[in-house]
Design an enzyme around this catalytic site. Sequence first.
Site, mmCIF file in Angstrom:
data_model
loop_
_atom_site.group_PDB
_atom_site.id
_atom_site.type_symbol
_atom_site.label_atom_id
_atom_site.label_comp_id
_atom_site.label_asym_id
_atom_site.label_seq_id
_atom_site.Cartn_x
_atom_site.Cartn_y
_atom_site.Cartn_z
ATOM 1 N N ALA A 187 0.830 -1.203 0.000
ATOM 2 C CA ALA A 187 0.000 0.000 0.000
ATOM 3 C C ALA A 187 0.867 1.257 0.000
ATOM 4 O O ALA A 187 0.601 2.205 -0.747
ATOM 5 C CB ALA A 187 -0.937 -0.009 1.204
ATOM 6 N N ASP A 188 1.897 1.263 0.819
ATOM 7 C CA ASP A 188 2.800 2.411 0.876
ATOM 8 C C ASP A 188 3.509 2.649 -0.449
ATOM 9 O O ASP A 188 3.463 3.745 -1.018
ATOM 10 C CB ASP A 188 3.851 2.197 1.973
ATOM 11 C CG ASP A 188 3.467 2.865 3.287
ATOM 12 O OD1 ASP A 188 2.886 3.962 3.236
ATOM 13 O OD2 ASP A 188 3.753 2.307 4.351
ATOM 14 N N ILE A 189 4.205 1.619 -0.932
ATOM 15 C CA ILE A 189 4.985 1.782 -2.159
ATOM 16 C C ILE A 189 4.057 1.980 -3.357
ATOM 17 O O ILE A 189 4.320 2.806 -4.238
ATOM 18 C CB ILE A 189 5.911 0.572 -2.392
ATOM 19 C CG1 ILE A 189 6.928 0.459 -1.251
ATOM 20 C CG2 ILE A 189 6.631 0.699 -3.726
ATOM 21 C CD1 ILE A 189 7.861 1.637 -1.109
#
Length: 416
Positions: A187-189
């Site tokens: 989700a972050d990347i």
Amino acid sequence: MTDVLDETRPQQQAAAAARPLPLAGVRVLDVAQVMAGPFACMMLGDLGADVIKVEPPGTGDQTRGAMGFKMKGPDSMGFLNMNRNKRSVTLNLKSEAGRELFYELVKSADILIENYRPGVMKKLKCDYDIVSKLNPRLVYASISGFGQSGPWASRPGFDLMAQAMSGVMSVTGHPGGPPVKAGVPVADIGCGLFATYAVLAAYIGAKNTGQGQYIDASLFEAALAFSVWDISEYWGRGTYPIPLGTANRMSAPYQAVKSKDGYFVMGATNQKLWLSLCETIGRPDLLDDARFDTNPHRLDNREALIEELEKTFATRTSEEWVEALLAVGIPAGTMYSYPEAFESEHGRHRNMRMEIDHPNEGKVSTIGFPVKLMGTPQQVRLPPPLLGEHTQAILTEIGLDEDAVAAFGARGAFAA
């Protein structure tokens, strides 16, 4: 393709000397911490943008002190791996003096990326509505856990929560097992990459029209965007997505299988490959089994199929099977750890581990560029910055002399 990079590296180096990087002359304000925002800004820096990391005095980006182990200096390895090709200024945005300097930076910027919780930048008087009046061509991206609006907007935005609430964890792991998150921060990347795509598109638009825009990016939506196969099966067949381990919901066999000495991955994703697989492993009997005669039947009977295949795979090592399957065109691969992947012959050939010079750490490893621009190859122009390292230089660039900077300092612009 094996030797393409080796053959073209001299040409790439010559091109780099002759041609500016694609984003040379573009100024980015990195008003972000931890992962998604800093990762997006690093991608822009790798392409030549002048990335100015605006950090709180004293502590800076939270990631500087993360990871639980110490390097030679105060910055963590995680920080070093997400902040190359940036310069750092420290500004106290809670102070009037700090905001005044921030506004001056905004006037010189093309892109601003921030990932504070929704509402924080407005409270600091640094939100898009205010700063766009100072610079109408500014592209301003806000990254958050769940977006700037909606019933979940005010929730803390962490990768784990986004994976759980987007459905990613519902399809990760093994059937009947406990909840499992993806082993990497998808989700972050993913959100960082989607934000990069959006700001570049908006920047091109602003170049044509003179008008920037506001971008609302979230970890939740980034994770949802990865659900292509899973939600397609649900919308198309009504089949509720569940964890499948390493298996695939579209084809079988297509997963990790057990060999004599461990596991390897393979895929016979169409009928031609299935016929070739049965021939290669010496199992013509499987061709006469009605449970496995078509891909839909193999999907319906996946557990029995893998049980049969592993009876044969148990007779040889993973490496032997990978070589045998690749030799006849069946996709297969060895399961590597991250260290093994980075140090593999292919990982080294693709330059996925780079060493850069850092003022505190000396030579330090960093992840290589994930895509290669052949005409204007990315460059490591700057190591990850020390906290506030470039404050004086950057403020001088926007017209302040030493006395003016000192006066702002006396008013609390740089105080923690």
